[in-house]
Design an enzyme around this catalytic site. Structure first.
Site, PDB file in Angstrom:
ATOM      1  N   ALA A  75       0.639  -1.058  -0.197  1.00 42.25           N
ATOM      2  CA  ALA A  75       0.195  -0.019   0.142  1.00 42.25           C
ATOM      3  C   ALA A  75       0.722   1.211   0.179  1.00 42.25           C
ATOM      4  O   ALA A  75       0.517   2.189  -1.096  1.00 42.25           O
ATOM      5  CB  ALA A  75      -0.828   0.243   0.616  1.00 42.25           C
ATOM      6  N   GLU A  76       1.968   1.160   0.405  1.00 36.83           N
ATOM      7  CA  GLU A  76       2.830   2.930   1.115  1.00 36.83           C
ATOM      8  C   GLU A  76       3.927   2.427  -0.156  1.00 36.83           C
ATOM      9  O   GLU A  76       3.567   3.917  -0.930  1.00 36.83           O
ATOM     10  CB  GLU A  76       3.339   2.725   1.974  1.00 36.83           C
ATOM     11  CG  GLU A  76       4.696   3.576   1.817  1.00 36.83           C
ATOM     12  CD  GLU A  76       4.585   4.470   3.763  1.00 36.83           C
ATOM     13  OE1 GLU A  76       5.184   4.967   3.959  1.00 36.83           O
ATOM     14  OE2 GLU A  76       4.793   2.968   4.398  1.00 36.83           O
ATOM     15  N   THR A  77       4.407   1.640  -0.906  1.00 36.35           N
ATOM     16  CA  THR A  77       4.409   1.812  -2.644  1.00 36.35           C
ATOM     17  C   THR A  77       3.795   2.091  -3.097  1.00 36.35           C
ATOM     18  O   THR A  77       4.094   3.142  -4.321  1.00 36.35           O
ATOM     19  CB  THR A  77       5.457  -0.137  -3.088  1.00 36.35           C
ATOM     20  OG1 THR A  77       6.119  -0.245  -1.810  1.00 36.35           O
ATOM     21  CG2 THR A  77       5.897   0.429  -4.494  1.00 36.35           C
ATOM     22  N   SER A 102       2.897   5.918  -2.815  1.00 38.41           N
ATOM     23  CA  SER A 102       4.366   6.571  -2.776  1.00 38.41           C
ATOM     24  C   SER A 102       4.898   7.355  -3.902  1.00 38.41           C
ATOM     25  O   SER A 102       5.294   8.781  -4.234  1.00 38.41           O
ATOM     26  CB  SER A 102       5.184   6.300  -1.757  1.00 38.41           C
ATOM     27  OG  SER A 102       4.885   6.280  -0.021  1.00 38.41           O
TER      28      SER A 102
END
Length: 145
Positions: free
Chosen positions: A65-67, A70
């Protein structure tokens, strides 16, 4: 800001694959599918990203999710600027034991200094595995060195 109305395959973004080499993205087996400020998609194998019970690790879902969030925020930030995650929350809905999971980031708010994304992670059958929200601060790129 960039023209972010159309998603492009990652192969159309020169240098992106090389930039991600040797990072967590590579180590977890994530594969980027498309990247834009309006929609970023990546997939990741469950195998190798499990906790001791053989289930997809919640931290692996959060990393996916953060990848994608971002990368979407960085695309929105425009050249010469970077996106730095400042808040991530994730709710895990179901367990996954095999196959792949796919994360899709779509914007909740795209500002000049902050971008927030909803990220939905699904399994091979399209069932929701995790819902996340990521907020990124958009900053000038620091000097190399």
């Amino acid at each position: 800001m960039t023209d972010s109305t159309q998603s492009v395959p990652c192969s159309a973004l020169p240098g992106l694959e090389e930039t991600l080499g040797g990072t967590l993205v590579e180590r977890m087996g994530m594969e980027l599918v498309e990247v834009s400020a309006e929609r970023t998609v990546a997939r990741m194998p469950v195998r190798g990203n499990t906790q001791p019970y053989g289930l997809l690790h919640g931290g692996a879902s959060a990393a996916l999710a953060e990848t994608v969030g971002s990368l979407a925020a960085a695309t929105h930030a425009a050249p010469g600027r970077i996106a730095v995650g400042v808040d991530l929350n994730a709710t895990h809905h179901r367990a996954v034991r095999s196959g792949w999971v796919t994360g899709v980031a779509t914007p909740l708010s795209l500002g000049r200094s902050v971008a927030s994304y909803e990220i939905v992670v699904t399994d091979d059958e399209g069932r929701r595995v995790c819902t996340a929200r990521l907020t990124c601060a958009l900053r000038e790129r620091p000097p190399a060195g």
